[in-house]
Design a protein around this motif. Structure first.
Motif, short mmCIF file in Angstrom:
data_model
loop_
_atom_site.label_atom_id
_atom_site.label_comp_id
_atom_site.label_asym_id
_atom_site.label_seq_id
_atom_site.Cartn_x
_atom_site.Cartn_y
_atom_site.Cartn_z
N MET A 1 3.92 -4.60 -3.36
CA MET A 1 4.62 -5.83 -3.74
C MET A 1 4.99 -5.81 -5.23
O MET A 1 6.09 -6.22 -5.61
CB MET A 1 3.75 -7.04 -3.39
CG MET A 1 3.48 -7.17 -1.89
SD MET A 1 2.34 -8.50 -1.45
CE MET A 1 3.43 -9.92 -1.59
N VAL A 2 4.08 -5.31 -6.06
CA VAL A 2 4.37 -5.19 -7.49
C VAL A 2 5.53 -4.22 -7.70
O VAL A 2 6.42 -4.45 -8.54
CB VAL A 2 3.12 -4.71 -8.26
CG1 VAL A 2 3.46 -4.37 -9.71
CG2 VAL A 2 2.03 -5.78 -8.21
N ASN A 3 5.54 -3.14 -6.93
CA ASN A 3 6.61 -2.15 -7.04
C ASN A 3 7.97 -2.76 -6.72
O ASN A 3 8.98 -2.46 -7.38
CB ASN A 3 6.32 -0.97 -6.11
CG ASN A 3 7.26 0.19 -6.32
OD1 ASN A 3 7.55 0.57 -7.46
ND2 ASN A 3 7.76 0.76 -5.23
N LEU B 1 2.10 -8.27 -15.84
CA LEU B 1 0.81 -7.96 -16.46
C LEU B 1 -0.23 -7.85 -15.36
O LEU B 1 -0.42 -8.79 -14.59
CB LEU B 1 0.42 -9.06 -17.45
CG LEU B 1 -0.91 -8.90 -18.17
CD1 LEU B 1 -0.90 -7.68 -19.08
CD2 LEU B 1 -1.25 -10.16 -18.97
N THR B 2 -0.89 -6.69 -15.25
CA THR B 2 -1.93 -6.52 -14.24
C THR B 2 -3.30 -6.46 -14.90
O THR B 2 -3.44 -5.92 -16.00
CB THR B 2 -1.72 -5.25 -13.38
OG1 THR B 2 -2.21 -4.10 -14.09
CG2 THR B 2 -0.27 -5.04 -13.02
N ILE B 3 -4.30 -7.02 -14.22
CA ILE B 3 -5.69 -6.96 -14.67
C ILE B 3 -6.50 -6.39 -13.52
O ILE B 3 -6.59 -7.00 -12.45
CB ILE B 3 -6.21 -8.36 -15.05
CG1 ILE B 3 -5.27 -9.03 -16.05
CG2 ILE B 3 -7.62 -8.27 -15.62
CD1 ILE B 3 -5.50 -10.52 -16.22
N ARG C 1 -4.01 -3.55 -17.54
CA ARG C 1 -5.23 -3.66 -18.32
C ARG C 1 -6.45 -3.45 -17.43
O ARG C 1 -6.52 -3.98 -16.32
CB ARG C 1 -5.31 -5.03 -19.01
CG ARG C 1 -4.10 -5.37 -19.85
CD ARG C 1 -4.35 -6.62 -20.67
NE ARG C 1 -5.30 -6.34 -21.76
CZ ARG C 1 -5.87 -7.29 -22.48
NH1 ARG C 1 -5.63 -8.57 -22.23
NH2 ARG C 1 -6.71 -6.97 -23.46
N HIS C 2 -7.38 -2.67 -17.94
CA HIS C 2 -8.62 -2.37 -17.22
C HIS C 2 -9.71 -3.31 -17.72
O HIS C 2 -10.13 -3.22 -18.87
CB HIS C 2 -9.00 -0.90 -17.45
CG HIS C 2 -10.22 -0.47 -16.71
ND1 HIS C 2 -10.61 0.85 -16.64
CD2 HIS C 2 -11.17 -1.15 -16.02
CE1 HIS C 2 -11.73 0.95 -15.94
NE2 HIS C 2 -12.09 -0.26 -15.56
N ILE D 1 1.62 -12.20 -13.05
CA ILE D 1 0.25 -11.79 -13.35
C ILE D 1 -0.39 -11.28 -12.06
O ILE D 1 -0.42 -11.99 -11.06
CB ILE D 1 -0.58 -12.96 -13.92
CG1 ILE D 1 0.06 -13.50 -15.20
CG2 ILE D 1 -2.02 -12.52 -14.20
CD1 ILE D 1 -0.61 -14.76 -15.74
N VAL D 2 -0.88 -10.05 -12.11
CA VAL D 2 -1.50 -9.44 -10.94
C VAL D 2 -3.00 -9.28 -11.22
O VAL D 2 -3.39 -8.65 -12.21
CB VAL D 2 -0.87 -8.06 -10.63
CG1 VAL D 2 -1.48 -7.47 -9.36
CG2 VAL D 2 0.63 -8.17 -10.50
#
Length: 475
Positions: free
Chosen positions: A269-271, A282-284, A302-303, A326-327
């Motif tokens: 979905m992000v793709n 922005l992914t967390i 971000r990890h 935001i994911v």
């Protein structure tokens, strides 16, 4: 006035990244109001940790106290003999809150460390691990288990079986694990007894891994991750799911049990958003799994625990980092859920995963994470910010080798929103069953279609369905 010392259980929970300082302060304040309750009980009641987490915390606390007492006994015995404290072999630890002796010149010792030893890899260990993971991936394994004192085990299409290989000694597994870790990661494993990380092997692929100490030694599990972001079609998901990436505000949740492909569906979905929109994603995550190169969108991944202290800390910062999407890799605790709902309400599109088995349980879990006196307000917030819940299972196929996703889809319309606000979530399941015109369907309806098309067996569908009477295909 001296600063009040934080309780050991709370400091361990922070060290293991189960809670943050704000949550600990909230729990200790509650304990001040209800002194008859233990801190662990309050942490569970507040939804900060699970009962299983509390058992782990209690075990670590007991071990630390035993180590501290043993060290004190040894020092007392040495002083009785007229000698200084003994030099114990291996990594040194201090008692909770205790500082290292400055006269020793050793400096500060890591607080609340388990002080585990970890063998150093020898020449050829990295190559051995690379060959092992490459071979397992070629055989279609999704998960590779390195088990101290046992043989290599592979999970292929959901089935765990022993591979044709010799057994591993505890020392072999320990060295193979060490060969995959950086110096900082090794220190974390020694300190905490477990670590989540991602591992890239050039020419082989990317793996999400967890290494942990168990009774016989160190074990590790490597999960194979797609080198490139997947598509809905590649995952066997209906193309209609693409419509859930068109929102610019609100929250879409992907749920299901462990190992059902939630993270991969989120990545697909992000793709899609990355390819079709010009926004800031922005992914967390913990750890970062699928790597998303910026395409039409700017993508920052971000990890949690590496690039930022925690999911909650990253979410608080995210509201000032101008994201459009935001994911969140996983909604783990009350604070993360609360911040995700706030972000969805304040003009952001939030995509997240949650460990729940169906849409109704997802809503109840979100609301139930909050104290009872806040749940009325939370119901209203959720009814307005939630856009859809996609609940997923992976089901063994009979037409070809492998597994296929079966879905339950809930779309939040005005009627569903009213049921959430009015505490009538028990009626949502009936609304999903009759909501085909809105793109909704139950897991059982998805299973029926798969049985009717000959992709899965009726017996498999009956084994997964919650209401077996709804499985009418294949009779």
């Amino acid at each position: 006035m001296a600063e009040k010392k934080l309780p050991l259980l709370g400091r361990i929970a922070i060290q293991l990244k189960m809670i943050d300082m704000d949550q600990l302060n909230q729990a200790t304040r509650e304990q001040g109001l209800s002194p008859e309750k233990r801190l662990g009980q309050i942490l569970v009641e507040q939804g900060f940790v699970t009962a299983k987490d509390l058992e782990k915390l209690a075990a670590v606390q007991k071990d630390l106290i035993a180590k501290h007492q043993a060290r004190k006994d040894a020092e007392l015995k040495a002083e009785t003999r007229g000698a200084g404290p003994p030099d114990a072999p291996g990594p040194k630890t201090s008692a909770p809150g205790q500082k290292a002796d400055s006269a020793s010149g050793a400096g500060a010792v890591e607080q609340d460390s388990l002080g585990l030893t970890l063998a150093s890899p020898v020449e050829g260990d990295s190559e051995s691990l690379s060959r092992l993971l490459s071979s397992a991936r070629d055989r279609g394994a999704s998960d590779i288990h390195l088990h101290a004192g046992g043989g290599l085990r592979l999970r292929t299409h959901g089935v765990l079986s022993e591979a044709e290989t010799h057994g591993f000694s505890a020392d072999e597994v320990e060295r193979l694990v060490a060969s995959a870790l950086t110096r900082v990661q090794k220190e974390e494993l020694r300190r905490e007894g477990e670590i989540d990380f991602c591992f890239d092997l050039e020419g082989v692929g990317r793996f999400r891994a967890n290494a942990y100490r168990q009774q016989r030694g160190f074990d590790a599990v490597f999960r194979s991750i797609s080198a490139e972001p997947p598509t809905l079609d590649e995952l066997g998901l209906p193309s209609d799911l693409a419509r859930f990436t068109n929102f610019h505000q609100g929250m879409v949740l992907v749920t299901g049990p462990a190992g059902c492909g939630k993270s991969t569906t989120l990545a697909a979905m992000v793709n899609l958003i990355n390819q079709e929109r010009e926004e800031h994603i922005l992914t967390i995550e913990d750890p970062i799994e699928v790597i998303h190169p910026s395409q039409r969108c700017i993508v920052n991944q971000r990890h949690a625990g590496r690039h930022t202290q925690s999911f909650a800390r990253a979410l608080r910062g995210a509201l000032r980092e101008d994201p459009d999407v935001i994911v969140i890799g996983e909604l783990r605790d009350l604070e993360t859920i609360s911040l995700a709902m706030t972000a969805a309400e304040t003009g952001h599109f939030v995509l997240a995963s949650l460990h729940t088995n169906n849409a109704v349980r997802t809503i109840n879990r979100m609301i139930g994470a909050f104290p009872s006196n806040e749940q009325g307000q939370v119901r209203t917030m959720l009814s307005e910010s939630l856009r859809a819940v996609i609940s997923q299972r992976l089901v063994p196929r009979i037409d070809v080798e492998g597994r296929i996703p079966a879905l339950e889809v809930l779309v939040i319309n005005k009627a569903i929103g009213n049921l959430i606000r009015e505490e009538k979530t028990v009626q949502i399941r009936s609304s999903i069953q009759t909501g085909k015109a809105h793109g909704m369907f139950l897991l059982e309806q998805s299973l029926n279609e798969l049985v009717a098309s000959g992709k899965i067996s009726r017996e498999t569908a009956l084994g997964i369905a919650e209401e077996k009477k709804l499985i009418t295909a294949g009779v």
